[in-house]
Design a protein around this motif. Structure first.
Motif, PDB file in Angstrom:
ATOM      1  N   SER A   1     -10.941 -11.588  -8.281  1.00 20.97           N
ATOM      2  CA  SER A   1     -12.256 -12.007  -8.741  1.00 20.97           C
ATOM      3  C   SER A   1     -12.160 -13.261  -9.597  1.00 20.97           C
ATOM      4  CB  SER A   1     -12.932 -10.880  -9.528  1.00 20.97           C
ATOM      5  OG  SER A   1     -12.180 -10.587 -10.700  1.00 20.97           O
TER       6      SER A   1
ATOM      7  N   TRP B   1      -8.804  -8.488 -11.155  1.00 21.38           N
ATOM      8  CA  TRP B   1      -9.168  -7.570 -10.084  1.00 21.38           C
ATOM      9  C   TRP B   1     -10.126  -6.531 -10.646  1.00 21.38           C
ATOM     10  CZ3 TRP B   1      -3.713  -8.633 -10.100  1.00 21.38           C
ATOM     11  CH2 TRP B   1      -3.269  -9.340  -8.983  1.00 21.38           C
ATOM     12  N   ALA B   2     -10.941  -5.958  -9.790  1.00 24.82           N
ATOM     13  CA  ALA B   2     -11.817  -4.874 -10.220  1.00 24.82           C
ATOM     14  C   ALA B   2     -10.950  -3.680 -10.631  1.00 24.82           C
ATOM     15  CB  ALA B   2     -12.778  -4.477  -9.096  1.00 24.82           C
TER      16      ALA B   2
ATOM     17  N   SER C   1     -10.020  -1.316  -7.847  1.00 25.52           N
ATOM     18  CA  SER C   1      -9.560  -1.890  -6.578  1.00 25.52           C
ATOM     19  C   SER C   1      -8.246  -1.283  -6.113  1.00 25.52           C
ATOM     20  CB  SER C   1      -9.406  -3.409  -6.710  1.00 25.52           C
ATOM     21  OG  SER C   1      -8.281  -3.721  -7.500  1.00 25.52           O
ATOM     22  N   GLN C   2      -8.056  -1.251  -4.805  1.00 22.98           N
ATOM     23  CA  GLN C   2      -6.807  -0.777  -4.221  1.00 22.98           C
ATOM     24  C   GLN C   2      -5.664  -1.704  -4.600  1.00 22.98           C
ATOM     25  OE1 GLN C   2      -6.256   2.160  -2.486  1.00 22.98           O
ATOM     26  NE2 GLN C   2      -4.126   1.565  -2.868  1.00 22.98           N
ATOM     27  N   THR C   3      -5.946  -3.005  -4.687  1.00 22.30           N
ATOM     28  CA  THR C   3      -4.915  -3.974  -5.052  1.00 22.30           C
ATOM     29  C   THR C   3      -4.365  -3.687  -6.439  1.00 22.30           C
ATOM     30  OG1 THR C   3      -5.952  -5.652  -3.661  1.00 22.30           O
ATOM     31  CG2 THR C   3      -4.430  -6.434  -5.351  1.00 22.30           C
TER      32      THR C   3
ATOM     33  N   SER D   1       0.842  -1.185   0.000  1.00 24.33           N
ATOM     34  CA  SER D   1       0.000   0.000   0.000  1.00 24.33           C
ATOM     35  C   SER D   1       0.885   1.245   0.000  1.00 24.33           C
ATOM     36  CB  SER D   1      -0.909  -0.002   1.228  1.00 24.33           C
ATOM     37  OG  SER D   1      -1.838  -1.070   1.139  1.00 24.33           O
TER      38      SER D   1
ATOM     39  N   GLY E   1      -5.323  -8.603  -1.037  1.00 21.21           N
ATOM     40  CA  GLY E   1      -6.500  -8.316  -1.844  1.00 21.21           C
ATOM     41  C   GLY E   1      -7.035  -9.557  -2.518  1.00 21.21           C
TER      42      GLY E   1
ATOM     43  N   ASN F   1      -0.648  -5.244   1.435  1.00 14.60           N
ATOM     44  CA  ASN F   1      -2.032  -5.243   0.978  1.00 14.60           C
ATOM     45  C   ASN F   1      -2.416  -6.672   0.645  1.00 14.60           C
ATOM     46  OD1 ASN F   1      -3.635  -4.940  -2.053  1.00 14.60           O
ATOM     47  ND2 ASN F   1      -4.583  -4.149  -0.209  1.00 14.60           N
TER      48      ASN F   1
END
Length: 101
Positions: A13, A26-27, A30-32, A2, A10, A8
């Motif tokens: 999906s 991942w979205a 997303s933060q990841t 992070s 995460g 992090n």
């Protein structure tokens, strides 16, 4: 990592393998994904499971006639439903064949 230097963790999906390449999902927001784009590296831990097919069940209606090739699926009779990114699709009409038979 992070922005503050903390680790992090995460969820993904989706994940699948294409040869020696792993495709990770991942979205977009997303933060990841933001951390990965910034750091350009990550650590991925996943369990590898080896499996093998013991038995296949097929409806007699899609088996080839025993005079042609016993115990083979007739691909003209087989119409699976495909689950692709939360939607179901059929296979539609045949687009062509390879030269191999």
């Amino acid at each position: 990592m992070s922005p503050d230097g903390s680790c992090n963790i995460g969820p993904m999906s989706s994940v699948w393998a294409l040869g020696r390449t792993m495709v990770l999902g991942w979205a977009a927001a997303s933060q990841t994904l933001a951390n990965l784009e910034r750091e350009r590296q990550c650590v991925i831990n996943f369990r590898i499971v080896e499996t093998y097919v013991r038995r296949i069940h097929a409806d007699r209606a899609i088996l080839r006639d025993s005079t042609m090739r016993a115990n083979h699926i007739d691909t003209d009779a087989w119409a699976p439903a495909l689950y692709v990114f939360r939607d179901y699709f059929g296979t539609g009409h045949r687009l062509g064949r390879t030269r191999r038979r």
